[in-house]
Design an enzyme around this catalytic site. Sequence first.
Site, short mmCIF file in Angstrom:
data_model
loop_
_atom_site.label_atom_id
_atom_site.label_comp_id
_atom_site.label_asym_id
_atom_site.label_seq_id
_atom_site.Cartn_x
_atom_site.Cartn_y
_atom_site.Cartn_z
N GLY A 296 -8.34 -23.37 -21.96
CA GLY A 296 -9.71 -22.90 -21.81
C GLY A 296 -10.16 -22.05 -22.99
O GLY A 296 -9.36 -21.33 -23.59
N GLU B 191 -12.54 -30.45 -13.68
CA GLU B 191 -12.69 -29.24 -14.49
C GLU B 191 -13.94 -29.28 -15.37
O GLU B 191 -14.06 -28.48 -16.31
CB GLU B 191 -11.44 -29.04 -15.34
CG GLU B 191 -10.18 -28.79 -14.53
CD GLU B 191 -8.97 -28.56 -15.41
OE1 GLU B 191 -8.87 -27.47 -15.99
OE2 GLU B 191 -8.13 -29.48 -15.52
N GLU C 287 4.00 -24.76 -16.44
CA GLU C 287 3.27 -25.88 -17.04
C GLU C 287 2.88 -25.55 -18.47
O GLU C 287 2.91 -24.39 -18.88
CB GLU C 287 2.02 -26.23 -16.23
CG GLU C 287 0.99 -25.11 -16.17
CD GLU C 287 -0.22 -25.49 -15.34
OE1 GLU C 287 -1.13 -26.14 -15.90
OE2 GLU C 287 -0.26 -25.13 -14.16
N TYR D 74 -12.31 -17.46 -13.43
CA TYR D 74 -13.57 -17.73 -14.10
C TYR D 74 -14.79 -16.99 -13.55
O TYR D 74 -15.82 -16.93 -14.22
CB TYR D 74 -13.87 -19.24 -14.06
CG TYR D 74 -12.78 -20.07 -14.67
CD1 TYR D 74 -12.54 -20.05 -16.04
CD2 TYR D 74 -11.97 -20.88 -13.88
CE1 TYR D 74 -11.53 -20.82 -16.61
CE2 TYR D 74 -10.96 -21.65 -14.43
CZ TYR D 74 -10.76 -21.61 -15.80
OH TYR D 74 -9.76 -22.37 -16.34
N ARG E 196 -0.74 -23.57 -24.37
CA ARG E 196 -0.51 -22.34 -23.62
C ARG E 196 0.40 -22.63 -22.45
O ARG E 196 0.10 -23.51 -21.63
CB ARG E 196 -1.83 -21.75 -23.10
CG ARG E 196 -1.72 -20.30 -22.66
CD ARG E 196 -2.89 -19.87 -21.80
NE ARG E 196 -2.80 -20.39 -20.44
CZ ARG E 196 -3.72 -21.16 -19.86
NH1 ARG E 196 -4.82 -21.50 -20.51
NH2 ARG E 196 -3.55 -21.59 -18.63
N ASN F 175 -0.36 -26.24 -21.09
CA ASN F 175 -1.75 -26.67 -21.25
C ASN F 175 -1.97 -27.05 -22.71
O ASN F 175 -1.78 -26.22 -23.60
CB ASN F 175 -2.70 -25.55 -20.86
CG ASN F 175 -2.49 -25.07 -19.44
OD1 ASN F 175 -3.02 -25.64 -18.51
ND2 ASN F 175 -1.68 -24.02 -19.27
N ASP G 261 2.24 -21.46 -18.96
CA ASP G 261 2.14 -20.53 -17.83
C ASP G 261 3.53 -20.37 -17.24
O ASP G 261 4.28 -21.35 -17.10
CB ASP G 261 1.17 -21.07 -16.79
CG ASP G 261 -0.26 -21.13 -17.31
OD1 ASP G 261 -0.58 -20.37 -18.24
OD2 ASP G 261 -1.04 -21.96 -16.81
N SER H 170 -6.68 -25.58 -13.94
CA SER H 170 -7.59 -24.52 -13.49
C SER H 170 -7.36 -24.13 -12.04
O SER H 170 -8.27 -23.69 -11.34
CB SER H 170 -9.06 -24.93 -13.69
OG SER H 170 -9.35 -25.06 -15.06
#
Length: 323
Positions: A289, A27, A283, A229, A267, A285, A269, A159
């Site tokens: 990002g 990443e 998951e 992205y 964060r 994070n 998901d 990612s």
Amino acid sequence: MTSPIAHNIDARALGKVAVLLGGYSAERPVSLMSGTGVLDALKSVGVDAHAFDPAEQPLQALKDQAFDRAFIALHGRGGEDGTLQGALEWLGVPYTGSGVTASGVAMDKTMTKRLWANEGLPTPQYLALTRAELTRERIRTIPDELGLPVVVKPPHEGSSIGITKAAGYSDMQAAVELALGFDDELLFEQCIEGPELTCAVLGEGDGAMALPVIEIRAEAGNYDFANKYETDTTQYLFGSLPATLEVEIRDLVLKAYRLLGCRGWGRADLMLRQSDMKPFLLEMNTSPGMTSHSLVPKAAKAIGIDYPQLCLWLLAQARLDRK
């Protein structure tokens, strides 16, 4: 929703700050984008901030160059998995985000799911298999156990790197080979059909606060690396869920965050099963990002926190696990 952050932070009192970016994980390109954004934001509010790429200089240089704290804008291995956090603990440099244990557990999607499932939090059914176990015969049996489609993941990457949604038996071998390029143990997950959601959290323990839930609508329903992205076609929707469901999801995410021992920010998901509107955790994070397309800044902006304010507040929370 009221902003949970203080707006009277003295930027100069935070000292000399290293924004850790780049690194050596898969990443790295995303981290360079995140770190550059954070660096510019901190400088804009008066922080003495400097870029620091651990792939280009040893971590000992943080001590040698007298940095007072570190903003971690690294993603993936060597930045988000507890190893960097442990090194910063040893060096005595306070850092943003979760500590050693929470970072290490959350980076391992399989271990995270085991903990959540053990506590009764909803997460899709799954199998975790090592490289040695993944014979062609074993791979053919996985859809029989989880159904189709099957989501194939390298559990220590982020990612959407190395992830495939295998629609049929014929897709499984290629999906496994792709994921094995990034990990020696793979996670096979039941595919939950429905909207993809994300929910950010700021703070720690009982004081943690979940930000508004974002529904993600990507082209062809594929929220992959490119749609994260590299394009501007992905839609990020606030307020698309019934109010009661929004509250339910935020409460679930807070439980998941606290269970892992996260702090600072994170964060989650999730997938929302279309058939009965039940949310499933995917998951957590712990170093999300911070690019122009990233979701935590979008959620913060929705409740009146601009990007530089968010970065400054996160930096002010930097600390060590040890007393």
